[in-house]
Design a protein around this motif. Structure first.
Motif, mmCIF file in Angstrom:
data_model
loop_
_atom_site.group_PDB
_atom_site.id
_atom_site.type_symbol
_atom_site.label_atom_id
_atom_site.label_comp_id
_atom_site.label_asym_id
_atom_site.label_seq_id
_atom_site.Cartn_x
_atom_site.Cartn_y
_atom_site.Cartn_z
ATOM 1 N N ASN A 182 -58.435 44.189 50.728
ATOM 2 C CA ASN A 182 -57.315 43.490 51.365
ATOM 3 C C ASN A 182 -57.593 43.227 52.839
ATOM 4 O O ASN A 182 -57.332 42.136 53.345
ATOM 5 N N VAL A 183 -58.118 44.223 53.532
ATOM 6 C CA VAL A 183 -58.447 44.063 54.946
ATOM 7 C C VAL A 183 -59.483 42.950 55.111
ATOM 8 O O VAL A 183 -59.349 42.076 55.969
ATOM 9 N N ALA A 184 -60.517 42.951 54.286
ATOM 10 C CA ALA A 184 -61.565 41.946 54.393
ATOM 11 C C ALA A 184 -61.044 40.546 54.066
ATOM 12 O O ALA A 184 -61.493 39.561 54.664
ATOM 13 N N ASN A 185 -60.100 40.457 53.142
ATOM 14 C CA ASN A 185 -59.583 39.152 52.729
ATOM 15 C C ASN A 185 -58.547 38.579 53.689
ATOM 16 O O ASN A 185 -58.455 37.352 53.817
ATOM 17 N N TYR A 186 -57.757 39.420 54.348
ATOM 18 C CA TYR A 186 -56.612 38.924 55.094
ATOM 19 C C TYR A 186 -56.647 39.162 56.593
ATOM 20 O O TYR A 186 -55.812 38.608 57.306
ATOM 21 N N LEU A 187 -57.561 39.977 57.093
ATOM 22 C CA LEU A 187 -57.669 40.175 58.534
ATOM 23 C C LEU A 187 -58.962 39.555 59.031
ATOM 24 O O LEU A 187 -59.936 39.457 58.291
ATOM 25 N N LYS A 188 -58.948 39.138 60.281
ATOM 26 C CA LYS A 188 -60.149 38.601 60.904
ATOM 27 C C LYS A 188 -60.110 38.924 62.388
ATOM 28 O O LYS A 188 -59.148 39.533 62.871
ATOM 29 N N LYS A 189 -61.136 38.521 63.092
ATOM 30 C CA LYS A 189 -61.204 38.787 64.522
ATOM 31 C C LYS A 189 -59.926 38.314 65.201
ATOM 32 O O LYS A 189 -59.462 37.201 64.976
ATOM 33 N N GLY A 190 -59.320 39.202 66.005
ATOM 34 C CA GLY A 190 -58.109 38.879 66.731
ATOM 35 C C GLY A 190 -56.823 39.259 66.027
ATOM 36 O O GLY A 190 -55.755 39.239 66.643
ATOM 37 N N SER A 191 -56.889 39.616 64.750
ATOM 38 C CA SER A 191 -55.679 39.997 64.012
ATOM 39 C C SER A 191 -55.103 41.297 64.560
ATOM 40 O O SER A 191 -55.838 42.226 64.872
ATOM 41 N N LEU A 192 -53.775 41.346 64.637
ATOM 42 C CA LEU A 192 -53.086 42.563 65.074
ATOM 43 C C LEU A 192 -52.858 43.452 63.861
ATOM 44 O O LEU A 192 -52.323 42.994 62.852
ATOM 45 N N ALA A 193 -53.288 44.701 63.960
ATOM 46 C CA ALA A 193 -53.186 45.613 62.822
ATOM 47 C C ALA A 193 -52.803 47.001 63.297
ATOM 48 O O ALA A 193 -53.122 47.410 64.411
ATOM 49 N N GLY A 194 -52.127 47.720 62.413
ATOM 50 C CA GLY A 194 -51.810 49.121 62.633
ATOM 51 C C GLY A 194 -52.589 49.949 61.634
ATOM 52 O O GLY A 194 -52.711 49.584 60.469
ATOM 53 N N VAL A 195 -53.128 51.051 62.082
ATOM 54 C CA VAL A 195 -53.939 51.927 61.234
ATOM 55 C C VAL A 195 -53.336 53.325 61.262
ATOM 56 O O VAL A 195 -53.023 53.844 62.332
ATOM 57 N N ASP A 196 -53.184 53.898 60.085
ATOM 58 C CA ASP A 196 -52.730 55.276 59.944
ATOM 59 C C ASP A 196 -53.829 56.008 59.189
ATOM 60 O O ASP A 196 -54.214 55.586 58.100
ATOM 61 N N GLY A 197 -54.363 57.054 59.785
ATOM 62 C CA GLY A 197 -55.473 57.751 59.134
ATOM 63 C C GLY A 197 -55.832 59.042 59.825
ATOM 64 O O GLY A 197 -54.982 59.705 60.413
ATOM 65 N N ARG A 198 -57.135 59.361 59.755
ATOM 66 C CA ARG A 198 -57.620 60.621 60.317
ATOM 67 C C ARG A 198 -58.972 60.385 60.981
ATOM 68 O O ARG A 198 -59.702 59.455 60.638
#
Length: 164
Positions: free
Chosen positions: A60-76
């Motif tokens: 999903n990340v590879a298909n819908y995000l690209k350089k400059g996209s604003l994203a939130g990440v929750d992880g470790r």
């Protein structure tokens, strides 16, 4: 013990999608996250944080995000090491994303407005189907189907129905 990371930033390049020999999807990307303070020149600095996401969310990340996209990440945070081609030990620190939130409509940072997959939402593995249904409703023009819209009539709710 606690190992939790929450980030909001913009991708510095397009995500790189690969597959393991067992066919598991893995995507790598870097987030530029602004610091909360300015330097002596009054400019905001940013940290560039490497992130990795696995399985369906990686696709999903590879298909819908690209350089400059604003994203939130929750992880470790994860650290690992390996020996490179020169025989030197390389240490890597990265964020393993458990979920990635798409925080703006697709194409918004290019001024194109909403496209077919516009909208906000999470692209964690469990939420993918729900997001597709939401976007189908948006594209079919069902914006005003609010069951709580004020139609001039009082809403009949008993105290037993309230969650508090």
């Amino acid at each position: 013990m606690l190992n939790r990371v929450v980030l909001v930033g913009r991708l510095t390049r397009d995500p790189e999608l690969r597959y393991t020999p067992n066919g598991v999807a893995v995507a790598n990307f870097t987030l530029a996250v602004n610091r909360t303070f300015s330097n002596k020149q009054g400019e905001r600095e940013a940290d560039f944080i490497n992130c990795v996401v696995w399985q369906k969310p990686a696709e999903n990340v590879a298909n819908y995000l690209k350089k400059g996209s604003l994203a939130g990440v929750d992880g470790r945070i994860q650290t690992r090491s390996y020996d490179n081609n020169e025989g030197r030990r390389v240490f890597v620190t990265e964020v393993v994303a458990e979920s990635v939130q798409f925080l703006e409509p697709r194409g918004a940072n290019q001024g194109q407005g909403n496209e077919q997959f516009g909208g906000y939402g999470s692209m964690s593995d469990n939420d993918y189907g729900k997001q597709q249904n939401t976007n189908q409703n948006r594209s079919s023009g069902n914006f005003n189907n609010d069951p709580f819209a004020n139609d001039g009539k009082p809403i009949d709710i008993s105290d037993d129905d309230l969650p508090f």
